[in-house]
Scaffold this active site. Structure first.
Site, mmCIF file in Angstrom:
data_model
loop_
_atom_site.group_PDB
_atom_site.id
_atom_site.type_symbol
_atom_site.label_atom_id
_atom_site.label_comp_id
_atom_site.label_asym_id
_atom_site.label_seq_id
_atom_site.Cartn_x
_atom_site.Cartn_y
_atom_site.Cartn_z
ATOM 1 C CG ASP A 173 -35.144 -96.481 51.037
ATOM 2 O OD1 ASP A 173 -36.286 -96.080 51.602
ATOM 3 O OD2 ASP A 173 -34.429 -95.855 50.955
ATOM 4 C CD GLN A 175 -32.824 -88.547 52.025
ATOM 5 O OE1 GLN A 175 -32.951 -89.662 53.363
ATOM 6 N NE2 GLN A 175 -34.024 -88.527 52.136
ATOM 7 C CE LYS A 177 -35.081 -91.437 55.868
ATOM 8 N NZ LYS A 177 -34.521 -91.221 54.371
HETATM 9 N N1 GUN Z 1 -35.408 -89.528 49.530
HETATM 10 C C1 GUN Z 1 -37.563 -88.785 49.764
HETATM 11 N N2 GUN Z 1 -38.038 -89.900 50.312
HETATM 12 C C2 GUN Z 1 -37.469 -90.766 50.851
HETATM 13 C C3 GUN Z 1 -37.451 -91.717 50.481
HETATM 14 O O1 GUN Z 1 -38.004 -92.603 51.085
HETATM 15 N N3 GUN Z 1 -36.281 -93.052 51.143
HETATM 16 C C4 GUN Z 1 -34.965 -92.841 50.277
HETATM 17 N N4 GUN Z 1 -33.660 -93.572 50.047
HETATM 18 N N5 GUN Z 1 -34.719 -91.193 50.213
HETATM 19 C C5 GUN Z 1 -35.550 -90.621 50.039
#
Ligand code: GUN
Length: 288
Positions: free
Chosen positions: A119, A96, A52
């Site tokens: 998200d 996350q 990211k």
């Molecule tokens: N862990 C796995 N996929 C995601 C996601 O789309 N967002 C977040 N915040 N954590 C994750």
């Protein structure tokens, strides 16, 4: 059969985002700023967060990553979230997942201001999405819609079968395909004879997390197949010791399809782009 090439399409969309950031800057507007909180040292999570950061750099966003020990208390994490909620320089925040067991994920995701919830997990954003209002969309379904649009996949009046009902993929995916005028069926672990439904599908979105689940006998000729699965399976010949396997038995299903996503290189890169699009949208939605 044509591949729905997420690597290629995500590159193109990232260039478009980069152009938009340049325009924003030239208009004296804010540079989109994404913050990520990582608690602990789960290998996959560290990889995702690093990806990211790299994506943000590529498109010209500002990015901040806050890393904490796995023993961070829930209270301390909630305080960090509140600090970011109140920081006008940060437009989007992701925490996350998964979080260590002693932290309540629901409480954390609901503490993130819905105005920064890139998200799309906050109940406010889930509700707005289901109503078809402009808001942050969960990154994977958002990316899949963009991928289908890029290839001009017809959705009007088509039967879309979504396999899986998670809050992150299955449920929002079904809402978005409904908004694109599909007739939508959602199959899940308790569905009797999933095959009866998939054989009627024009579009199948497999998001059940079982490698190789969708086999050729479950698919009619000409179907569009989107594979969301990314299970790590052991592979001694791979450098990392594993390889990613999708929910679709690609080798046997692909010859029957009009379009199909590969794994890797299909949905994965589009998910990353979904998050960038949400962060860009944060500026037009909520930046003063
Ligand atoms: N862990 C796995 N996929 C995601 C996601 O789309 N967002 C977040 N915040 N954590 C994750």
């Amino acid at each position: 059969m044509e591949l729905l090439n997420g690597n290629e399409v995500s590159k193109k969309i990232k260039l478009e985002i980069k152009e938009k950031v340049i325009t924003l800057k030239s208009q004296g507007k804010k540079t989109p700023h994404l913050a990520a909180i990582l608690v602990g040292s789960d290998g996959a999570s560290m990889t995702y967060v690093a990806a990211k950061e790299k994506d943000c750099m590529e498109v010209g966003f500002d990015s901040t990553v806050l890393r904490f020990d796995a023993n961070l208390s829930e209270e301390a994490l909630l305080e960090e979230v509140e600090k970011i909620n109140n920081n006008p320089d940060i437009d989007g925040l992701i925490v996350q997942l998964p979080l260590p067991k002693h932290i309540n994920e629901k409480k954390v995701t609901e503490t993130i201001s819905y105005k920064k919830d890139v998200d799309g997990f906050h109940p406010m954003n889930v509700g707005m999405m289901f109503k078809g209002l402009k808001t942050f969309l969960p990154a994977t379904p958002y990316g899949i819609v963009k991928l289908l649009e890029h290839y001009g996949v017809e959705t009007n009046g088509k039967h879309c079968v979504v396999i899986g009902r998670s809050d992150i993929v299955g449920k929002p995916m079904s809402a978005l395909m409904l908004q694109k005028n599909c007739t939508v069926t959602v199959c899940h672990s308790k569905t009797k004879s999933v095959k009866d439904f998939t054989l009627q599908a024009d579009i199948i979105i497999a998001a059940i997390g079982i490698p190789g689940y969708l086999t050729a006998d479950m698919v009619k000729e000409g179907t569009v197949v989107v594979d969301v699965g990314i299970t790590r399976v052991e592979d001694a010949t791979a450098k990392s010791g594993y390889r990613l396997k999708g929910d679709v038995d690609f080798e046997n299903v692909a010859p029957k399809c009009s379009y199909i996503t590969p794994v890797p290189g299909g949905v994965g890169p589009m998910t990353r782009v979904g998050l960038l699009l949400n962060t860009l949208d944060a500026i037009s939605l909520y930046s003063k």
